[in-house]
Design a protein around this motif. Structure first.
Motif, mmCIF file in Angstrom:
data_model
loop_
_atom_site.group_PDB
_atom_site.id
_atom_site.type_symbol
_atom_site.label_atom_id
_atom_site.label_comp_id
_atom_site.label_asym_id
_atom_site.label_seq_id
_atom_site.Cartn_x
_atom_site.Cartn_y
_atom_site.Cartn_z
ATOM 1 N N SER A 2 0.846 -1.194 0.000
ATOM 2 C CA SER A 2 0.000 0.000 0.000
ATOM 3 C C SER A 2 0.877 1.238 0.000
ATOM 4 O O SER A 2 1.888 1.282 0.698
ATOM 5 N N ILE A 3 0.477 2.218 -0.783
ATOM 6 C CA ILE A 3 1.129 3.532 -0.758
ATOM 7 C C ILE A 3 0.124 4.474 -0.121
ATOM 8 O O ILE A 3 -0.988 4.644 -0.623
ATOM 9 N N ILE A 4 0.519 5.058 0.993
ATOM 10 C CA ILE A 4 -0.324 6.010 1.703
ATOM 11 C C ILE A 4 0.273 7.381 1.429
ATOM 12 O O ILE A 4 1.426 7.640 1.770
ATOM 13 N N SER A 5 -0.502 8.242 0.807
ATOM 14 C CA SER A 5 0.023 9.530 0.358
ATOM 15 C C SER A 5 -0.880 10.679 0.783
ATOM 16 O O SER A 5 -2.088 10.647 0.551
ATOM 17 N N VAL A 6 -0.274 11.686 1.386
ATOM 18 C CA VAL A 6 -1.011 12.900 1.730
ATOM 19 C C VAL A 6 -1.127 13.736 0.457
ATOM 20 O O VAL A 6 -0.135 14.005 -0.213
ATOM 21 N N GLY A 7 -2.331 14.112 0.130
ATOM 22 C CA GLY A 7 -2.594 14.885 -1.087
ATOM 23 C C GLY A 7 -3.522 14.092 -1.986
ATOM 24 O O GLY A 7 -3.176 13.006 -2.425
ATOM 25 N N ASN A 8 -4.713 14.627 -2.209
ATOM 26 C CA ASN A 8 -5.678 13.886 -3.013
ATOM 27 C C ASN A 8 -6.187 14.665 -4.226
ATOM 28 O O ASN A 8 -7.050 14.202 -4.926
ATOM 29 N N ILE B 199 -3.688 4.890 -1.235
ATOM 30 C CA ILE B 199 -4.581 5.500 -0.253
ATOM 31 C C ILE B 199 -4.228 6.979 -0.192
ATOM 32 O O ILE B 199 -3.130 7.342 0.247
ATOM 33 N N GLU B 200 -5.125 7.818 -0.674
ATOM 34 C CA GLU B 200 -4.899 9.261 -0.696
ATOM 35 C C GLU B 200 -5.587 9.902 0.503
ATOM 36 O O GLU B 200 -6.764 9.654 0.752
ATOM 37 N N LEU B 201 -4.830 10.724 1.207
ATOM 38 C CA LEU B 201 -5.354 11.442 2.370
ATOM 39 C C LEU B 201 -5.372 12.932 2.064
ATOM 40 O O LEU B 201 -4.456 13.440 1.416
ATOM 41 N N PRO B 202 -6.383 13.651 2.532
ATOM 42 C CA PRO B 202 -6.438 15.091 2.237
ATOM 43 C C PRO B 202 -5.347 15.862 2.977
ATOM 44 O O PRO B 202 -4.939 15.504 4.093
ATOM 45 N N LEU B 203 -4.876 16.907 2.326
ATOM 46 C CA LEU B 203 -3.946 17.832 2.970
ATOM 47 C C LEU B 203 -4.657 18.557 4.102
ATOM 48 O O LEU B 203 -5.848 18.869 3.983
ATOM 49 N N ALA B 204 -3.931 18.855 5.164
ATOM 50 C CA ALA B 204 -4.492 19.699 6.219
ATOM 51 C C ALA B 204 -4.609 21.117 5.657
ATOM 52 O O ALA B 204 -3.798 21.530 4.814
ATOM 53 N N VAL C 255 4.821 5.294 2.983
ATOM 54 C CA VAL C 255 4.119 6.532 3.315
ATOM 55 C C VAL C 255 4.817 7.740 2.693
ATOM 56 O O VAL C 255 6.027 7.937 2.873
ATOM 57 N N ILE C 256 4.025 8.534 1.981
ATOM 58 C CA ILE C 256 4.480 9.816 1.430
ATOM 59 C C ILE C 256 3.767 10.899 2.234
ATOM 60 O O ILE C 256 2.537 10.999 2.185
ATOM 61 N N GLY C 257 4.509 11.676 2.968
ATOM 62 C CA GLY C 257 3.919 12.736 3.779
ATOM 63 C C GLY C 257 3.487 13.923 2.939
ATOM 64 O O GLY C 257 3.602 13.913 1.708
ATOM 65 N N GLY C 258 3.004 14.941 3.604
ATOM 66 C CA GLY C 258 2.594 16.161 2.924
ATOM 67 C C GLY C 258 3.789 17.030 2.553
ATOM 68 O O GLY C 258 4.943 16.674 2.824
#
Length: 155
Positions: free
Chosen positions: A4-10, A36-41, A102-105
């Motif tokens: 899984s690639i978990i990445s901040v930024g959708n 898995i794309e996560l929204p930016l704060a 994991v790719i952070g923001g």
């Protein structure tokens, strides 16, 4: 093996999705990572970067798979050659590991996230634009796989 690639930024530009999709479709089904794309704060000129990283870190931690091998991409991480990545990929396949990369923001990863890492990798000593990291990572996973298959792509 599960990857899984978990990445901040959708909300990535079209070229990022196209680049990512191009290399993802080349990988065999058993190696193709779930993204898995996560929204930016939310950010503003006066935003506190540590609070932003903490908010994004909370999302990342919630998205991590239980008992997964966690790799955080971080500028201070270990540099790998593509050949070493190929060896890691082959070992993961043999052991049936579930890996979360994991790719952070844009501001990086929180201390809490970095503390959960089983490994920390740096893709380059250069500062890469955040969207480009996703494309570079999937291309390198594809390239590593071609090495394990003696495919001519790497040559």
């Amino acid at each position: 093996m599960k990857l899984s690639i978990i990445s901040v930024g959708n909300k990535m530009p079209a070229w990022v999705a196209q680049g990512y999709d191009e290399y993802a479709k080349r990988l065999p089904r058993e190696l193709c990572p779930s993204l898995i794309e996560l929204p930016l704060a939310p950010r503003s000129k006066t935003s506190n970067r540590e609070k932003i990283k903490a908010q994004e870190g909370t999302q990342i931690i919630a998205a991590l798979s239980k008992k997964a091998h966690v790799i955080m991409l971080d500028v201070k991480g270990t540099s790998l050659s593509t050949e070493k990545l190929a060896t890691k990929l082959e070992n993961w396949q043999m052991s049936g590991i579930h890996a979360n990369i994991v790719i952070g923001g844009p501001d990086g990863l929180s201390k809490e996230c970095l503390g959960l890492a089983d490994e920390s990798w740096s893709l380059s000593a250069l500062t890469l634009p955040h969207p480009l990291v996703r494309v570079v990572l999937i291309e390198q996973l594809y390239r590593a796989w071609t090495i394990t298959q003696n495919h001519p792509y790497h040559k």
